[in-house]
Design a protein around this motif. Structure first.
Motif, PDB file in Angstrom:
ATOM      1  N   LEU A  27       1.513  -2.432  15.277  1.00 35.43           N
ATOM      2  CA  LEU A  27       2.891  -1.975  15.108  1.00 35.43           C
ATOM      3  C   LEU A  27       3.642  -2.821  14.089  1.00 35.43           C
ATOM      4  N   SER A  28       3.387  -4.133  14.109  1.00 39.71           N
ATOM      5  CA  SER A  28       4.074  -4.980  13.129  1.00 39.71           C
ATOM      6  C   SER A  28       3.481  -4.790  11.743  1.00 39.71           C
ATOM      7  N   ALA A  29       2.225  -4.378  11.665  1.00 41.95           N
ATOM      8  CA  ALA A  29       1.577  -4.163  10.368  1.00 41.95           C
ATOM      9  C   ALA A  29       2.200  -2.990   9.631  1.00 41.95           C
ATOM     10  N   ALA A  30       2.746  -2.049  10.359  1.00 44.94           N
ATOM     11  CA  ALA A  30       3.367  -0.895   9.712  1.00 44.94           C
ATOM     12  C   ALA A  30       4.562  -1.315   8.871  1.00 44.94           C
ATOM     13  N   ALA A  31       5.195  -2.431   9.243  1.00 45.65           N
ATOM     14  CA  ALA A  31       6.350  -2.903   8.496  1.00 45.65           C
ATOM     15  C   ALA A  31       5.998  -4.046   7.552  1.00 45.65           C
ATOM     16  N   CYS A  32       4.816  -4.594   7.639  1.00 42.19           N
ATOM     17  CA  CYS A  32       4.425  -5.759   6.851  1.00 42.19           C
ATOM     18  C   CYS A  32       3.758  -5.305   5.551  1.00 42.19           C
ATOM     19  N   THR A  33       4.378  -5.614   4.432  1.00 44.19           N
ATOM     20  CA  THR A  33       3.902  -5.138   3.132  1.00 44.19           C
ATOM     21  C   THR A  33       2.472  -5.550   2.811  1.00 44.19           C
ATOM     22  N   PRO A  34       2.072  -6.832   2.947  1.00 42.72           N
ATOM     23  CA  PRO A  34       0.694  -7.182   2.589  1.00 42.72           C
ATOM     24  C   PRO A  34      -0.351  -6.411   3.393  1.00 42.72           C
ATOM     25  N   VAL A  35      -0.082  -6.198   4.659  1.00 46.91           N
ATOM     26  CA  VAL A  35      -1.024  -5.457   5.494  1.00 46.91           C
ATOM     27  C   VAL A  35      -1.053  -3.993   5.076  1.00 46.91           C
ATOM     28  N   ARG A  90      -0.599  -0.057  -8.072  1.00 44.29           N
ATOM     29  CA  ARG A  90       0.255   1.007  -8.611  1.00 44.29           C
ATOM     30  C   ARG A  90       0.435   2.162  -7.630  1.00 44.29           C
ATOM     31  N   GLY A  91      -0.596   2.514  -6.867  1.00 46.54           N
ATOM     32  CA  GLY A  91      -0.473   3.573  -5.870  1.00 46.54           C
ATOM     33  C   GLY A  91       0.516   3.197  -4.785  1.00 46.54           C
ATOM     34  N   TYR A  92       0.429   1.952  -4.324  1.00 44.88           N
ATOM     35  CA  TYR A  92       1.368   1.488  -3.302  1.00 44.88           C
ATOM     36  C   TYR A  92       2.792   1.449  -3.850  1.00 44.88           C
ATOM     37  N   LEU A  93       2.945   0.978  -5.084  1.00 47.09           N
ATOM     38  CA  LEU A  93       4.271   0.898  -5.689  1.00 47.09           C
ATOM     39  C   LEU A  93       4.908   2.283  -5.782  1.00 47.09           C
ATOM     40  N   ALA A  94       4.151   3.263  -6.240  1.00 45.73           N
ATOM     41  CA  ALA A  94       4.674   4.630  -6.343  1.00 45.73           C
ATOM     42  C   ALA A  94       5.019   5.185  -4.959  1.00 45.73           C
ATOM     43  N   ALA A  95       4.149   4.938  -3.975  1.00 46.81           N
ATOM     44  CA  ALA A  95       4.413   5.421  -2.614  1.00 46.81           C
ATOM     45  C   ALA A  95       5.658   4.760  -2.034  1.00 46.81           C
ATOM     46  N   ASP A  96       5.817   3.466  -2.278  1.00 46.75           N
ATOM     47  CA  ASP A  96       6.967   2.744  -1.752  1.00 46.75           C
ATOM     48  C   ASP A  96       8.263   3.232  -2.408  1.00 46.75           C
ATOM     49  N   LEU A  97       8.210   3.521  -3.701  1.00 47.57           N
ATOM     50  CA  LEU A  97       9.385   4.061  -4.383  1.00 47.57           C
ATOM     51  C   LEU A  97       9.803   5.392  -3.766  1.00 47.57           C
ATOM     52  N   GLU A 123      16.905  -1.540  -6.671  1.00 53.55           N
ATOM     53  CA  GLU A 123      17.715  -2.668  -6.208  1.00 53.55           C
ATOM     54  C   GLU A 123      17.475  -2.953  -4.731  1.00 53.55           C
ATOM     55  N   ASP A 124      17.305  -1.906  -3.937  1.00 49.91           N
ATOM     56  CA  ASP A 124      17.020  -2.076  -2.514  1.00 49.91           C
ATOM     57  C   ASP A 124      15.730  -2.863  -2.309  1.00 49.91           C
ATOM     58  N   ALA A 125      14.707  -2.533  -3.082  1.00 45.66           N
ATOM     59  CA  ALA A 125      13.426  -3.238  -2.958  1.00 45.66           C
ATOM     60  C   ALA A 125      13.529  -4.668  -3.459  1.00 45.66           C
ATOM     61  N   LEU A 126      14.302  -4.898  -4.501  1.00 42.83           N
ATOM     62  CA  LEU A 126      14.448  -6.246  -5.053  1.00 42.83           C
ATOM     63  C   LEU A 126      15.216  -7.168  -4.114  1.00 42.83           C
ATOM     64  N   GLN A 127      16.015  -6.606  -3.219  1.00 39.27           N
ATOM     65  CA  GLN A 127      16.773  -7.425  -2.280  1.00 39.27           C
ATOM     66  C   GLN A 127      16.071  -7.612  -0.946  1.00 39.27           C
ATOM     67  N   THR A 132       7.313  -7.777  -1.004  1.00 41.94           N
ATOM     68  CA  THR A 132       7.879  -6.580  -1.640  1.00 41.94           C
ATOM     69  C   THR A 132       8.727  -6.980  -2.837  1.00 41.94           C
ATOM     70  N   GLN A 133       9.558  -7.974  -2.668  1.00 46.42           N
ATOM     71  CA  GLN A 133      10.396  -8.426  -3.773  1.00 46.42           C
ATOM     72  C   GLN A 133       9.537  -8.935  -4.929  1.00 46.42           C
ATOM     73  N   ARG A 134       8.505  -9.706  -4.622  1.00 47.36           N
ATOM     74  CA  ARG A 134       7.626 -10.221  -5.688  1.00 47.36           C
ATOM     75  C   ARG A 134       6.922  -9.085  -6.416  1.00 47.36           C
ATOM     76  N   LEU A 135       6.489  -8.076  -5.685  1.00 41.57           N
ATOM     77  CA  LEU A 135       5.829  -6.929  -6.298  1.00 41.57           C
ATOM     78  C   LEU A 135       6.781  -6.215  -7.259  1.00 41.57           C
ATOM     79  N   TYR A 136       8.002  -5.992  -6.824  1.00 42.01           N
ATOM     80  CA  TYR A 136       8.970  -5.288  -7.661  1.00 42.01           C
ATOM     81  C   TYR A 136       9.425  -6.141  -8.843  1.00 42.01           C
ATOM     82  N   VAL A 137       9.616  -7.431  -8.636  1.00 41.61           N
ATOM     83  CA  VAL A 137       9.982  -8.313  -9.754  1.00 41.61           C
ATOM     84  C   VAL A 137       8.875  -8.292 -10.805  1.00 41.61           C
ATOM     85  N   GLY A 138       7.626  -8.355 -10.353  1.00 44.88           N
ATOM     86  CA  GLY A 138       6.497  -8.290 -11.284  1.00 44.88           C
ATOM     87  C   GLY A 138       6.429  -6.962 -12.018  1.00 44.88           C
TER      88      GLY A 138
END
Length: 195
Positions: A27-35, A90-97, A123-127, A132-138
């Motif tokens: 359940l916590s993995a669903a919210a955890c970006t690396p997982v 890139r697939g995860y980034l597009a899905a997250d957007l 901006e929501d992802a960068l904050q 997640t923030q590191r992925l979007y900054v990159g």
């Protein structure tokens, strides 16, 4: 006999705790970006449909590089290049957007949003902080670097900032003033020797 039953109860309790721990981790993995990235916990469309990912990332680049034309040929090439490590996400980034677009705007397609709403999603992802923030900054940095520095267009450069691309030899008339003597100071002595 009673001892055997007690050991079975202890084992079943341990097993139950192990299952509950696994469930809590799931359940916590669903919210955890690396997982979510590691286990590809996002819609499979983003791994199986490169045109969908490209359409989403095209709008991402036009949001973080204002004035960039949507039909630029190498707009998302940097996200497919194996040299840059972001390509495998890139697939995860597009899905997250798209997921953020639906949560913030009620519309499941990031690429169909107006520019103002796309910027709000980014901006929501960068904050958010963390991975997640590191992925979007990159991703933002990589998109801006590829666009402004002309990474894939060495000849054309970037007209948005007046960058002409690689160095080219220019005629002397373009590199200097027509009368450079007028900018030099006059001589103090007739022979140039101050003594």
């Amino acid at each position: 006999m009673q001892r055997q039953t007690r050991e079975r109860q202890v084992m079943s309790r341990r097993l139950a705790l192990r299952w509950l721990g696994g469930l809590a981790l799931g359940l916590s993995a669903a919210a955890c970006t690396p997982v979510r990235i590691a286990f590809r916990m996002y819609p499979k469309d983003f791994d199986e449909d490169p045109e969908l990912v490209d359409a989403v990332l095209r709008q991402f680049v036009t949001a973080v590089v204002p004035g960039m034309p949507e039909d630029a040929p190498d707009l998302t090439r940097v996200f497919r290049d194996d040299f840059y490590r972001l390509g495998k996400y890139r697939g995860y980034l597009a899905a997250d957007l798209c997921e953020r677009a639906e949560r913030l705007n009620g519309w499941p397609r990031f690429e169909a949003l107006p520019a103002k709403d796309r910027c709000r999603v980014i901006e929501d992802a960068l904050q958010e902080g963390g991975v997640t923030q590191r992925l979007y900054v990159g991703a933002v940095f990589l998109a801006q670097l590829a666009s402004y520095a002309g990474v894939f267009d060495d000849e054309g450069g970037c007209p948005l900032i007046g960058f002409e691309g690689r160095f080219r030899m220019r005629p002397l008339a373009e590199l200097s003033y027509p009368d450079p003597e007028s900018f030099l100071p006059g001589a103090l002595t007739t022979d140039g020797n101050p003594v």
